[in-house]
Design a protein around this motif. Structure first.
Motif, mmCIF file in Angstrom:
data_model
loop_
_atom_site.group_PDB
_atom_site.id
_atom_site.type_symbol
_atom_site.label_atom_id
_atom_site.label_comp_id
_atom_site.label_asym_id
_atom_site.label_seq_id
_atom_site.Cartn_x
_atom_site.Cartn_y
_atom_site.Cartn_z
ATOM 1 N N ARG A 760 0.848 -1.193 0.000
ATOM 2 C CA ARG A 760 0.000 0.000 0.000
ATOM 3 C C ARG A 760 0.886 1.247 0.000
ATOM 4 O O ARG A 760 1.794 1.377 0.815
ATOM 5 C CB ARG A 760 -0.938 0.025 1.206
ATOM 6 N N ILE A 761 0.592 2.161 -0.908
ATOM 7 C CA ILE A 761 1.350 3.410 -1.027
ATOM 8 C C ILE A 761 0.785 4.415 -0.028
ATOM 9 O O ILE A 761 -0.432 4.539 0.145
ATOM 10 C CB ILE A 761 1.255 3.950 -2.462
ATOM 11 N N ASP A 762 1.659 5.110 0.653
ATOM 12 C CA ASP A 762 1.259 6.061 1.690
ATOM 13 C C ASP A 762 0.238 7.058 1.140
ATOM 14 O O ASP A 762 0.403 7.626 0.052
ATOM 15 C CB ASP A 762 2.494 6.795 2.212
ATOM 16 N N VAL A 779 5.515 7.253 -6.627
ATOM 17 C CA VAL A 779 4.446 6.273 -6.820
ATOM 18 C C VAL A 779 4.816 5.295 -7.936
ATOM 19 O O VAL A 779 4.622 4.082 -7.820
ATOM 20 C CB VAL A 779 3.106 6.967 -7.109
ATOM 21 N N VAL A 780 5.365 5.819 -9.030
ATOM 22 C CA VAL A 780 5.793 4.949 -10.135
ATOM 23 C C VAL A 780 6.876 3.972 -9.647
ATOM 24 O O VAL A 780 6.845 2.778 -9.966
ATOM 25 C CB VAL A 780 6.318 5.786 -11.308
ATOM 26 N N MET A 791 4.520 -8.611 -6.138
ATOM 27 C CA MET A 791 3.471 -8.088 -5.277
ATOM 28 C C MET A 791 2.601 -7.136 -6.104
ATOM 29 O O MET A 791 2.977 -6.730 -7.198
ATOM 30 C CB MET A 791 4.080 -7.356 -4.071
ATOM 31 N N GLN A 792 1.439 -6.808 -5.552
ATOM 32 C CA GLN A 792 0.542 -5.878 -6.217
ATOM 33 C C GLN A 792 0.450 -4.608 -5.384
ATOM 34 O O GLN A 792 0.436 -4.650 -4.154
ATOM 35 C CB GLN A 792 -0.843 -6.512 -6.395
ATOM 36 N N SER A 793 0.362 -3.471 -6.062
ATOM 37 C CA SER A 793 0.361 -2.181 -5.382
ATOM 38 C C SER A 793 -1.066 -1.683 -5.202
ATOM 39 O O SER A 793 -1.941 -1.894 -6.043
ATOM 40 C CB SER A 793 1.191 -1.169 -6.164
ATOM 41 N N ILE A 794 -1.293 -0.982 -4.067
ATOM 42 C CA ILE A 794 -2.600 -0.431 -3.731
ATOM 43 C C ILE A 794 -2.417 1.045 -3.402
ATOM 44 O O ILE A 794 -1.510 1.423 -2.646
ATOM 45 C CB ILE A 794 -3.214 -1.164 -2.512
#
Length: 838
Positions: A760-762, A779-780, A791-794
């Protein structure tokens, strides 16, 4: 020249060759699994100064794709004067093999599907290796043969030949007579002439092959017609013989069939013996095939799992019947079934027939190779766990969960021995609590738990905190500096002076006296060190009394009652009165979304339009007295400070499991993401409670996704790593919130090959990415990092089209926010209906 050389890279095929040759009593002198090594070996054997005799025969297995080493070996076998005769085995006949067979004087080609003819080929290529007059099989029971031919002279000749070589022979002159004799007697082999007065040999083979426990069938004919041979083999004949071939070759073929019978009987005897062994062992044993389906269960395994008959289990998927709480993708058992990987001494919970759990320790041994199945040996460890619990209770304090004074004394003895052996200094700190009894007597339990919690967070690796007698604690600090002993004692004194504990509506301060004893190689005994530390703490009390007597007008003002109830009491009442609610908000997969401006409102709740796994973020709210929903940031820090956050987290987990277990959500494959506090991650009791809840509800563990903070503190806590490892082993998944690329939990878990499943991105970074290029690049980078670690990013807090468009360009995997769907009460969400499962 003597002996046979086997050259085959496949262990399985090499084993098949050994068994086939052994059944025919043919000597294997050497086995080599490498073509280049075999080439060099044969060249050395052929040299004049070699002390080893040449081989009579080389059996070479052809690879699926010809290599230079393999071709060099065949060229040597074709042209070298001292090269042995060669039998080439292959799965199919290629143009290269046909050329080799046509140009080789002492070589022959044979398909692997015809491996039973290997002894006969050996007899042709190396007759000196075959013992022609030996009995058929070296057992007390002779092989019974029925020879079927309408010629009396042919029957007599072959009957005499077989009788002289140790076989029991009967004859028949027609299909009818043969069927009658087979019905009345148990024959091992039936040799059938093709042309019979009442039919053909393939017809008789077909009839006999349809019988229960049919004999081995062979056809003998004077014709070499391909159609006859093909019809006989298709009818069930194992061998095709010819009346005009040499009698020695005929006997070799019969011996091959007889050895097959011997191996079959031996295998049946071994199976019966194995069944007897499996029935008598004290451990449970079950086998699975490559698909994970149960093939057998021994009586002990049936008893431990609560089954009366193995027919209730055989054919079922072991993952569904025995360990359903595990995810098929992450289960060590499922991986061992399919990948052929052995695992040893793993503790888990197996499900009994009545749905209850039985704690077991299991070992998985793969069969043959990857994808061939496995054998699982397991034992009930409930008694062992009971014994471990008893040992734990003997060495720990049940109120605080800390080691007791007896355990610390043993550790102190070991520490003194270490100091005498290696030198250095350690410290023993005695903490004596003074109860504040000027108001109503406070509960001692709350005081002791508060102090234990505060002290435990100051421990280093190797330190020991124990509960002493009465209201005392003992700290064993390993490897300290002499000059720092007073500083250490003062730091613990200051730590406790800043602590308060609540009793009812009253807040109390912690009053403690602390004494420290320096441990060195000169410290004599553990009892001496304990006595000195206690005396140092008592001297602290005397100094406090003297100070108060010297200033009699001074007093310590008691804390006034708090205007509202204590924080822990408010949270406890909120839990008991069910004043917490759970909301869920959908996560939307970026893949397949149109441009941001074309994304409709509440698209996250349109689950029937997505082919990806539906994910929902869990949000907790506390209901105030006026019915208003209170955000977690208003009560979670308070719960962490008073030690109640673990209870709140467990309430959330149990609530999610109960919802997933009901009829409206049982068959809906959704994943729920629940955030856990660091205190829960580091708490062994919380781990045990979560595991127990998952097993008792029967909800697949992969439905739960736990979100944790990516922090260096967690990476340094063994309990946290144990928490993640144990829950991932049963199928739970994890979201790491925030990324410290240098010292956080993510790089540490990645080094152990145990990263999470999502990143998870802040939220602050996401909120600024439309206005700050640096945050957009960050983010990129995070999304790229997640993909590189599988993994998958959220990304959350998506409030407008601009943010959604920026996240689409950054190629994150999932997005969440009010722009995509408002959060809803979980009790009002019917996942089955949303997924069109009803």
């Amino acid at each position: 020249m003597s002996g046979i050389l086997l050259v085959e890279r496949s262990t399985t095929l090499s084993h098949l060759l050994r068994r086939t040759l052994a059944a025919a009593a043919l000597p294997v002198r050497a086995e080599i699994g490498n073509y280049l090594e075999a080439h060099d070996h044969l060249r050395r054997i052929g040299r004049p100064n070699s002390k080893d005799p040449p081989y009579a025969l080389a059996i070479i297995g052809a690879p699926a794709r010809a290599t230079r080493e393999y071709q060099a070996l065949l060229e040597f076998a074709r042209h070298a004067p001292d090269a042995p005769a060669t039998l080439l085995m292959a799965h199919e006949e290629t143009a290269e093999i046909r050329t080799w067979a046509a140009t080789t004087m002492r070589g022959r080609f044979l398909l692997w599907s015809q491996f039973s003819r290997i002894p006969a080929c050996v007899a042709e290529l190396a007759p000196e290796e075959v013992v022609t007059e030996s009995p058929a099989i070296e057992t007390g029971t002779r092989v019974r043969i029925l020879f079927v031919d309408d010629s009396r002279s042919v029957c007599q000749a072959y009957s005499d030949l077989l009788g002289r070589n140790g076989y029991a022979v009967d004859v028949a002159d027609s299909i009818g007579e043969a069927e009658q004799k087979v019905a009345e007697n148990a024959y091992d082999i039936v040799i059938v002439d093709y042309f019979l007065p009442d039919g053909s040999g393939d017809e008789l083979c077909r009839r006999l092959g349809e019988r229960e426990d049919p004999p081995i069938l062979a056809v003998i004919t004077g014709s070499y017609r391909e159609d006859i041979i093909r019809r006989c083999l298709q009818a069930g004949a194992s061998e095709c013989m010819f009346k005009n071939e040499a009698r020695e070759l005929f006997l070799a073929r019969v011996r091959t069939l007889a050895r097959t019978i011997e191996m079959r009987k031996s295998a049946e005897a071994e199976r019966e013996q194995l069944d007897g062994i499996l029935g008598s062992v004290g451990d449970g044993v079950f086998g699975v095939d490559g698909d994970g389906r149960i093939t057998f269960v021994n009586p002990t395994g049936l008893r431990l799992l609560g089954y009366g008959d193995d027919s209730d289990l055989i054919g079922l998927l072991a993952q569904a019947a025995i360990h359903p709480q595990e995810s098929p993708r992450s289960s060590p058992l499922s991986r061992a079934y399919s990948e052929g990987v052995a695992v040893h001494h793993i503790e888990n919970m197996f499900r009994r027939r009545d749905g209850s759990g039985v704690p077991v320790e299991y070992t998985v041994l793969p069969l043959a190779g990857s994808g061939q199945g496995a054998v699982v040996i397991f034992r009930d460890i409930a008694e062992r766990r009971t014994a471990e619990r008893l040992r734990w209770e003997l060495s720990h304090d049940p109120l605080t969960g800390l080691p007791n004074a007896r355990h610390l004394r043993q550790r102190l003895i070991a520490e003194l021995a270490r100091l005498r052996d290696r030198g250095g200094y350690s410290a023993l700190i005695h903490i004596e609590l003074d109860r504040d009894d000027r108001h109503e007597p406070p509960r001692g339990d709350e005081l002791l738990r508060t102090v234990a919690h505060a002290l435990a967070h100051r421990l280093r690796e190797g330190d020991v905190l124990a509960r002493g007698e009465g209201d005392s604690f003992l700290l064993l600090l390993s490897t300290v500096q002499v000059d720092n002993i007073d500083v250490l004692a003062d730091s613990f004194r200051q730590l406790l002076a800043e602590r308060e504990y609540a009793v009812g509506e009253v807040q109390h301060k912690v009053h403690a006296r602390i004494g420290a004893e320096l441990l060195s190689p000169r410290t004599v005994t553990a009892d001496e060190a304990l006595a000195h530390a206690r005396a140092a703490a008592d001297s602290g009390r005397e100094r406090a009394v003297e100070a108060q007597q010297a200033a009699p007008n001074t007093s310590v003002e008691a804390p006034s009652p708090a205007p509202v109830s204590a924080p822990s009491e408010r949270l406890r009442l909120a839990l008991e009165q069910a004043r917490f609610v759970i909301l869920v908000q959908p996560l939307v997969a970026i893949e397949g979304l149109p441009r941001a401006s074309a994304v409709g409102e509440n698209v996250g709740w349109q689950l029937d339009k997505s082919e990806l796994e539906p994910l929902f973020a869990v949000q907790l709210r506390m209901v105030g007295k006026d019915g208003q929903l209170i955000q977690p940031r208003a009560f979670i820090p308070l719960a962490e400070r008073v030690g109640m956050v673990q209870r709140i987290d467990l309430w959330v987990v149990n609530g999610l499991l109960m919802h997933l277990a009901n009829e409206r959500a049982r068959h809906a494959p959704v994943g729920l993401i629940a955030r856990l506090s660091p205190a829960t991650i580091a708490d062994p009791d919380s781990l045990a409670a979560i595991e127990k809840s998952i097993v008792s509800t029967g909800v697949p563990a992969e439905r739960l996704i736990f979100e944790i903070s990516d922090s260096p503190e967690l990476a340094n806590l063994p309990a946290a790593l144990h928490f993640i490892t144990r829950l991932r082993a049963i199928g739970c998944r994890f979201v790491l919130n925030g990324v410290d690329t240098e010292a956080g939990l993510l790089p540490f878990l990645h080094s152990l090959r145990r990263p999470g499943d999502f990143l998870r991105i802040d939220r602050n970074v996401v909120g600024r990415m439309t206005t700050a290029a640096a945050d957009r690049d960050l983010v990129v980078s995070i999304a790229t990092l997640a993909r590189s670690m599988q993994m998958q990013s959220i990304a959350g807090e998506v409030e407008d089209d601009a943010t959604l468009q920026a996240l689409q360009e950054a190629a994150v995997d999932y997005v969440q926010g009010r722009r995509l769907g408002e959060a809803r009460l979980i009790k009002r969400v019917d996942f089955s209906k949303l997924l069109a499962l009803t």
